[in-house]
Design an enzyme around this catalytic site. Structure first.
Site, PDB file in Angstrom:
ATOM      1  N   GLU A 286     -29.717  -6.132  88.792  1.00  0.00           N
ATOM      2  CA  GLU A 286     -29.549  -5.358  90.035  1.00  0.00           C
ATOM      3  C   GLU A 286     -30.590  -5.698  91.090  1.00  0.00           C
ATOM      4  OE1 GLU A 286     -29.564  -1.196  88.872  1.00  0.00           O
ATOM      5  OE2 GLU A 286     -28.435  -1.705  87.076  1.00  0.00           O
TER       6      GLU A 286
ATOM      7  N   LYS B 269     -30.711   5.972  92.040  1.00  0.00           N
ATOM      8  CA  LYS B 269     -29.876   4.780  92.187  1.00  0.00           C
ATOM      9  C   LYS B 269     -28.489   5.168  91.734  1.00  0.00           C
ATOM     10  CE  LYS B 269     -30.510   2.131  87.902  1.00  0.00           C
ATOM     11  NZ  LYS B 269     -30.624   0.768  87.372  1.00  0.00           N
TER      12      LYS B 269
ATOM     13  N   GLU C 179     -21.107  -2.084  89.803  1.00  0.00           N
ATOM     14  CA  GLU C 179     -21.677  -0.994  90.592  1.00  0.00           C
ATOM     15  C   GLU C 179     -21.436  -1.179  92.083  1.00  0.00           C
ATOM     16  OE1 GLU C 179     -25.731  -0.538  89.223  1.00  0.00           O
ATOM     17  OE2 GLU C 179     -25.042   0.206  87.287  1.00  0.00           O
TER      18      GLU C 179
ATOM     19  N   HIS D 193     -23.387  -6.819  84.420  1.00  0.00           N
ATOM     20  CA  HIS D 193     -22.498  -6.091  85.323  1.00  0.00           C
ATOM     21  C   HIS D 193     -21.652  -6.996  86.210  1.00  0.00           C
ATOM     22  CE1 HIS D 193     -25.349  -2.354  85.156  1.00  0.00           C
ATOM     23  NE2 HIS D 193     -24.742  -2.595  84.014  1.00  0.00           N
TER      24      HIS D 193
ATOM     25  N   SER E  20     -25.383  -2.154  79.736  1.00  0.00           N
ATOM     26  CA  SER E  20     -26.658  -2.729  79.268  1.00  0.00           C
ATOM     27  C   SER E  20     -27.465  -1.598  78.641  1.00  0.00           C
ATOM     28  CB  SER E  20     -27.417  -3.356  80.438  1.00  0.00           C
ATOM     29  OG  SER E  20     -27.790  -2.372  81.374  1.00  0.00           O
TER      30      SER E  20
ATOM     31  N   ASP F 236     -33.627  -4.169  89.169  1.00  0.00           N
ATOM     32  CA  ASP F 236     -33.533  -3.858  87.737  1.00  0.00           C
ATOM     33  C   ASP F 236     -33.195  -5.164  87.046  1.00  0.00           C
ATOM     34  OD1 ASP F 236     -33.125  -3.069  85.173  1.00  0.00           O
ATOM     35  OD2 ASP F 236     -31.412  -1.756  85.588  1.00  0.00           O
TER      36      ASP F 236
ATOM     37  N   SER G 190     -23.488   2.242  84.661  1.00  0.00           N
ATOM     38  CA  SER G 190     -22.576   1.254  85.248  1.00  0.00           C
ATOM     39  C   SER G 190     -21.125   1.675  85.075  1.00  0.00           C
ATOM     40  CB  SER G 190     -22.830  -0.125  84.653  1.00  0.00           C
ATOM     41  OG  SER G 190     -22.855  -0.068  83.245  1.00  0.00           O
TER      42      SER G 190
ATOM     43  N   LYS H 144     -31.553   8.922  82.999  1.00  0.00           N
ATOM     44  CA  LYS H 144     -30.099   8.909  82.786  1.00  0.00           C
ATOM     45  C   LYS H 144     -29.777   9.996  81.762  1.00  0.00           C
ATOM     46  CE  LYS H 144     -29.454   3.876  83.171  1.00  0.00           C
ATOM     47  NZ  LYS H 144     -29.617   2.648  82.368  1.00  0.00           N
TER      48      LYS H 144
ATOM     49  N   SER I  42     -21.093   6.110  81.114  1.00  0.00           N
ATOM     50  CA  SER I  42     -21.278   5.178  80.000  1.00  0.00           C
ATOM     51  C   SER I  42     -21.921   3.882  80.485  1.00  0.00           C
ATOM     52  CB  SER I  42     -19.896   4.884  79.396  1.00  0.00           C
ATOM     53  OG  SER I  42     -19.986   3.833  78.469  1.00  0.00           O
TER      54      SER I  42
ATOM     55  N   ASP J  53     -36.581   1.910  81.726  1.00  0.00           N
ATOM     56  CA  ASP J  53     -35.205   2.408  81.508  1.00  0.00           C
ATOM     57  C   ASP J  53     -34.886   2.231  80.025  1.00  0.00           C
ATOM     58  OD1 ASP J  53     -32.504   2.911  81.349  1.00  0.00           O
ATOM     59  OD2 ASP J  53     -31.871   1.142  82.445  1.00  0.00           O
TER      60      ASP J  53
ATOM     61  N   GLU K 165     -37.543  -2.421  87.635  1.00  0.00           N
ATOM     62  CA  GLU K 165     -37.133  -1.688  86.429  1.00  0.00           C
ATOM     63  C   GLU K 165     -36.885  -2.668  85.291  1.00  0.00           C
ATOM     64  OE1 GLU K 165     -33.646   0.636  87.334  1.00  0.00           O
ATOM     65  OE2 GLU K 165     -32.970   0.519  85.259  1.00  0.00           O
TER      66      GLU K 165
ATOM     67  N   HIS L 128     -27.364   6.732  87.827  1.00  0.00           N
ATOM     68  CA  HIS L 128     -25.990   6.660  87.311  1.00  0.00           C
ATOM     69  C   HIS L 128     -25.948   5.710  86.118  1.00  0.00           C
ATOM     70  CE1 HIS L 128     -25.130   2.749  89.769  1.00  0.00           C
ATOM     71  NE2 HIS L 128     -26.305   2.729  89.207  1.00  0.00           N
TER      72      HIS L 128
HETATM   73  O1  LIG Z   1     -29.437  -0.627  83.436  1.00  0.00           O
HETATM   74  C1  LIG Z   1     -29.164   0.304  84.211  1.00  0.00           C
HETATM   75  O2  LIG Z   1     -30.069   0.843  84.821  1.00  0.00           O
HETATM   76  C2  LIG Z   1     -27.782   0.829  84.315  1.00  0.00           C
HETATM   77  C3  LIG Z   1     -27.378   1.493  85.574  1.00  0.00           C
HETATM   78  O3  LIG Z   1     -27.544   0.719  86.709  1.00  0.00           O
HETATM   79  O4  LIG Z   1     -26.821   0.015  83.766  1.00  0.00           O
HETATM   80  P1  LIG Z   1     -26.072   0.499  82.445  1.00  0.00           P
HETATM   81  O5  LIG Z   1     -25.461   1.821  82.758  1.00  0.00           O
HETATM   82  O6  LIG Z   1     -25.074  -0.578  82.157  1.00  0.00           O
HETATM   83  O7  LIG Z   1     -27.110   0.613  81.379  1.00  0.00           O
HETATM   84 MG   LIG Z   2     -31.695  -0.356  83.951  1.00  0.00          MG
END
Ligand SMILES: O=C(O)[C@@H](CO)OP(=O)(O)O
Ligand SMILES: [Mg+2]
Length: 432
Positions: free
Chosen positions: A166, A398, A209, A157, A41, A244, A377, A347, A38, A322, A292, A375
């Site tokens: 990130e 990642k 993370e 995060h 962001s 990211d 977060s 994802k 889950s 993303d 990213e 993955h």
């Molecule tokens: O933005 C992202 O790339 C992710 C994973 O690092 O975060 P989240 O799962 O909160 O969307």
């Molecule tokens: Mg991202």
């Protein structure tokens, strides 16, 4: 042929302590389990994560999704052959009746799809990565990836004031995955000592993370401390930086401006064009090989400007979608048409099925994009993405810092895959 005999679902908890879904599927070969990750962001175009109640608060239970697994999707796929992943995933979509699970939830569909892949692999007597390699037609190019390790956390995060989400290290100069792990963990530990000295108490607490969340709000400062850690570890030239920014989180749709201090007291608004110049400056100064979501999830224009600038300057930096592309073929096609990026973050829960994730990957690759498997977060102990990245052979993943078990579970699985297969390692365009 091996068919689905039963499907059971339960609510479990993810690495942030939020409820999520888990599924057990049985076939004649045994029981196969998968769990749904889950995000925090999340992109607005992602497939629906169904939570109970009306708010999108992630602490809400997922009993509706559990019910949908057991009473809607489960009966629909019961008796189907688990080696036919495409047919089962198509049945899940057809049952939902919308393109992205807006009725019954991608968090209901995805764990079924993942457990089916495991059951399919067992029915064919193959390891999961090999089955996923075959499903995507990429058996010949399977490899272990460069682990892009998130060692400084900000954005949504972390509780610090840092806007970008990130800062990752990518030990691309390693000879194999095991060496990449060692290099990454050494840099991580050196960074810990450097942060302690520079920022004192509280500077080595971690974000969602596992990366450190030091009290920094200058977005350039993490690049400096990371490079210091890389130097101390002796890996200059062998470790790149991936970022990211997750810029959708601090974009104002009306003014079309970005607030680089969105968690601090005084706003620091800059335009997309200024952001692009800032990235270019950083890319010239630091070995940044990947950025990213440098802009908002609908700001294709700024993405295209940055990609063109990076290419014109001959920089090796990949521009990754993303929130922009949400692992969905239609959005990837849109980004291809608009020349907005040249890399896809993949994802599985953004699209809701294994087949959907493979489709997005193959489409991105057809336009020469790279693909970084990712993955969320909020993670579980499920290591599916470790097998996925090796099977797809994308060469990049990642999955957080080299600490915290929901992150190291995936990293450790890739160590096992490498040990078992001796697969080649790395991403060809990233060379020392
Ligand atoms: O933005 C992202 O790339 C992710 C994973 O690092 O975060 P989240 O799962 O909160 O969307
Ligand atoms: Mg991202």
């Amino acid at each position: 042929m091996s068919t689905i005999q039963s499907i059971k679902a339960r609510q479990i908890y993810d690495s942030r302590g939020n409820p999520t879904t888990e599924v057990d599927i049985t076939t004649k070969d045994g029981m196969f389990r998968a769990a749904c990750p889950s995000g925090a962001s999340t992109g607005e175009h992602e497939a629906l994560e169904l939570r109970d109640g009306t708010s999108q608060w992630h602490g809400k239970s997922v009993f509706k999704a559990i019910k949908n697994i057991e009473e809607v999707f489960g009966p629909a796929v019961m008796g189907m052959d688990v080696t036919d992943q495409k047919a089962i995933d198509a049945k899940l979509l057809e049952t939902d009746g919308t393109p992205h699970f807006s009725n019954y939830g991608a968090n209901a569909a995805l764990p079924i799809s993942m457990a089916v892949a495991r059951a399919g692999a067992a029915a064919l007597g193959k390891p999961l990565y090999a089955h996923l390699g075959a499903l995507s037609g990429r058996t010949d190019v399977m490899r272990t990836p460069v682990p892009c390790m998130n060692i400084i956390n900000g954005g949504k995060h972390a509780g610090n004031a840092l806007a970008p989400q990130e800062y990752m290290i990518a030990p691309f100069g390693a000879k194999d995955f095991a060496e990449a792990m060692r290099m990454g963990s050494e840099v991580y530990h050196h960074l810990k000592s450097i942060l302690k000295k520079a920022y004192g108490i509280g500077s080595t607490s971690v974000g969602d993370e596992g990366g450190f969340a030091p009290p920094i709000n200058n977005p350039r400062a993490p690049l400096e401390v990371i490079m210091e850690a890389v130097k101390v570890a002796g890996y200059e030239g062998k470790v790149g930086i991936c970022m990211d920014t997750a810029a959708s989180e601090f974009y104002n749709k009306e003014t079309k401006m970005y607030n680089l201090n969105f968690k601090g007291e005084e706003a620091n608004w800059i335009s997309g064009a200024e952001m692009a110049d800032m990235y270019m400056e950083w890319c010239r100064e630091f070995p940044i090989i990947s950025i990213e979501d440098p802009f908002d999830e609908n700001d294709f224009e700024s993405f295209a400007v940055l990609l063109a600038k990076v290419k014109a300057a001959g920089l090796p930096t990949q521009i990754v979608g993303d929130d922009l592309t949400v692992s969905q073929a239609e959005r990837v096609q849109d980004a291809i048409n608009k020349k907005a990026c040249n890399s896809l973050l993949l994802k599985v829960n953004q699209v809701g099925t294994v087949t959907g994730a493979i489709e997005a990957t193959l489409l991105a690759m057809s336009d020469d994009w790279s693909v970084m498997v990712s993955h969320r977060s909020g993670e579980t102990e499920d290591v599916f993405i470790a097998d996925l990245v090796c099977g797809l052979g994308t060469g990049q993943i990642k999955t957080g810092a080299p600490c915290r078990s929901e992150r190291t579970a995936k990293l450790n699985q890739m160590l096992r895959i490498e040990e078992e297969t001796g697969m080649p390692f790395g991403f060809d365009s990233w060379t020392a």
